[in-house]
Write an enzyme that holds these catalytic residues in place. Structure first.
Site, PDB file in Angstrom:
ATOM      1  N   MET A  25     -20.098  10.432  -7.451  1.00 15.54           N
ATOM      2  CA  MET A  25     -19.897  11.864  -6.877  1.00 15.54           C
ATOM      3  C   MET A  25     -19.648  11.325  -5.323  1.00 15.54           C
ATOM      4  O   MET A  25     -20.155  11.932  -4.418  1.00 15.54           O
ATOM      5  CB  MET A  25     -20.992  12.600  -7.059  1.00 15.54           C
ATOM      6  N   ASP A  42     -21.928  20.374 -21.140  1.00 11.04           N
ATOM      7  CA  ASP A  42     -21.525  20.160 -20.017  1.00 11.04           C
ATOM      8  C   ASP A  42     -20.009  20.387 -19.406  1.00 11.04           C
ATOM      9  O   ASP A  42     -19.249  19.640 -20.172  1.00 11.04           O
ATOM     10  CB  ASP A  42     -22.139  19.121 -18.671  1.00 11.04           C
ATOM     11  N   LYS A  46     -19.556  24.805 -14.603  1.00 11.06           N
ATOM     12  CA  LYS A  46     -18.852  25.590 -14.158  1.00 11.06           C
ATOM     13  C   LYS A  46     -17.421  25.960 -14.486  1.00 11.06           C
ATOM     14  O   LYS A  46     -16.823  25.044 -15.259  1.00 11.06           O
ATOM     15  CB  LYS A  46     -18.452  25.073 -12.562  1.00 11.06           C
TER      16      LYS A  46
HETATM   17  N1  SAH Z   1     -24.546  11.202 -16.252  1.00  6.00           N
HETATM   18  C1  SAH Z   1     -23.152  10.972 -16.133  1.00  6.00           C
HETATM   19  C2  SAH Z   1     -22.987  11.205 -14.450  1.00  6.00           C
HETATM   20  C3  SAH Z   1     -22.936  12.715 -14.054  1.00  6.00           C
HETATM   21  S1  SAH Z   1     -22.436  12.801 -12.530  1.00  6.00           S
HETATM   22  C4  SAH Z   1     -22.705   9.616 -16.391  1.00  6.00           C
HETATM   23  O1  SAH Z   1     -23.898   8.677 -16.639  1.00  6.00           O
HETATM   24  O2  SAH Z   1     -21.818   8.673 -16.289  1.00  6.00           O
HETATM   25  C5  SAH Z   1     -20.971  13.216 -12.436  1.00  6.00           C
HETATM   26  C6  SAH Z   1     -20.153  11.977 -11.799  1.00  6.00           C
HETATM   27  O3  SAH Z   1     -20.085  10.956 -12.714  1.00  6.00           O
HETATM   28  C7  SAH Z   1     -18.548  12.374 -11.156  1.00  6.00           C
HETATM   29  O4  SAH Z   1     -18.577  12.858 -10.084  1.00  6.00           O
HETATM   30  C8  SAH Z   1     -18.068  10.825 -11.285  1.00  6.00           C
HETATM   31  O5  SAH Z   1     -18.460  10.056 -10.161  1.00  6.00           O
HETATM   32  C9  SAH Z   1     -18.878  10.166 -12.321  1.00  6.00           C
HETATM   33  N2  SAH Z   1     -18.000  10.382 -13.579  1.00  6.00           N
HETATM   34  C10 SAH Z   1     -18.071  10.891 -14.744  1.00  6.00           C
HETATM   35  N3  SAH Z   1     -17.297  10.899 -15.706  1.00  6.00           N
HETATM   36  C11 SAH Z   1     -16.168   9.973 -15.204  1.00  6.00           C
HETATM   37  C12 SAH Z   1     -14.913   9.655 -15.576  1.00  6.00           C
HETATM   38  N4  SAH Z   1     -14.596   9.829 -16.787  1.00  6.00           N
HETATM   39  N5  SAH Z   1     -14.070   8.947 -14.387  1.00  6.00           N
HETATM   40  C13 SAH Z   1     -14.773   8.872 -13.412  1.00  6.00           C
HETATM   41  N6  SAH Z   1     -15.936   9.144 -12.965  1.00  6.00           N
HETATM   42  C14 SAH Z   1     -16.616   9.646 -13.851  1.00  6.00           C
END
Ligand code: SAH
Length: 285
Positions: free
Chosen positions: A188, A51, A73
């Site tokens: 998000m 992803d 995307k």
């Molecule tokens: N499965 C992922 C979340 C996916 S949803 C997890 O467990 O972390 C995608 C959201 O995750 C982003 O919009 C943001 O809010 C958060 N996110 C993912 N990676 C991030 C990062 N390196 N820094 C800050 N937020 C992050």
């Protein structure tokens, strides 16, 4: 003496068999936060479907000849439908490939991993889950913010900042969240931060409550904004902070004044040894 191979063999399913899918978390960014199982799976896979938000350096761990396919995307093109991604995984598995599905953070936290797993079960494709470090815990850890701290909270609430229609989630009972949840960790949430903060304040939250916005957490370009609930949206915009970001609401954010270990490693001074004012009040009583 245990070796890494012994450790992997001690748990279930350490061999990625043909026709299987390993639904795997890549962690929040820093490739060093990959689990041993994820790294081992990457070495075994014939196909990796990854992803957006998966650091490309992680993909270097695959063997030469592994098919590495992007499922997010790209370049403004619309993202493939979730159903299409699930079908692709099923197709690879049915073709007898060893499939590693790599998702940012933890695959079962706001990552639609559950939907993919359901589709695999429905199609009779065997799978396993390899959890990952989720951004809302590990990312805040890199910012020096513990999601729980005894003097602050006995619970943590994970929230998504938008629902399927892209709006502030209507299924969230915001007044209840405002009252009952001392620490909120929001994924998000940048787009609707103004709306969300407004709802929380309406629900009784202190407009001056500490908030941290952490973007690109665990990566070299990580940014951390310390602000308050009422100012969070405007200051995030002013600072040009963009997704991916975690928003943390609650007094645990204050602990960063003492626990910003990355800043300390660069020689910056500790800002406070008593960021919660606990010692002060103990001394007074
Ligand atoms: N499965 C992922 C979340 C996916 S949803 C997890 O467990 O972390 C995608 C959201 O995750 C982003 O919009 C943001 O809010 C958060 N996110 C993912 N990676 C991030 C990062 N390196 N820094 C800050 N937020 C992050």
């Amino acid at each position: 003496m245990m070796t890494l191979d012994d450790i992997l063999a001690a748990g279930p399913l350490s061999t990625l068999e043909p026709g299987w899918v390993w639904l795997t978390g890549a962690g929040p960014g820093d490739p060093g936060l990959l689990t041993l199982r994820a790294a081992d799976g990457l070495r075994q896979a014939d196909v990796v479907v990854y992803d957006a938000l998966v650091d490309e350096r992680i993909l270097d761990l695959v063997q030469p000849g592994t098919l590495v396919e992007y499922a997010g995307k790209r370049g403004g093109k619309p993202s493939p439908k979730q159903r299409d991604i699930s079908l692709r995984l099923i197709e690879f598995a049915h073709a007898g490939k060893r499939v590693l599905r790599l998702k940012g953070g933890d695959p079962f936290v706001f990552g639609r991993g559950g939907e993919e797993a359901l589709a695999l079960v429905e199609a009779g494709v065997p799978f396993r889950v390899i959890p990952g470090v989720t951004a809302g815990i590990g990312g805040l850890g890199y910012a020096g913010i513990p999601v729980t701290h005894r003097d602050v909270n006995q619970s943590v609430t994970f929230l998504t900042g938008h629902d399927q229609s892209g709006l502030t989630p209507s299924a969230v009972d915001w007044p209840a969240v405002a009252k009952a949840c001392p620490v909120l960790v929001m994924y998000m949430a940048i787009k609707h931060l103004d709306d969300i903060a407004g709802r929380l304040i309406e629900g009784g939250r202190d407009p001056n409550e500490p908030v941290a916005v952490v973007s690109n957490a665990t990566l070299p370009d990580m940014r951390v904004l310390e602000t308050t609930l009422s100012r969070a949206a405007a200051e995030t915009a002013d600072a040009g902070i963009e997704p991916p970001a975690i928003v943390c609401v609650g007094r645990v954010v204050l602990l960063r004044q003492a626990l910003d270990w990355l800043a300390q490693s660069r020689g910056e001074p500790v800002r406070s040894l008593d960021p919660l004012g606990v010692r002060q009040s103990e001394e007074a009583s």
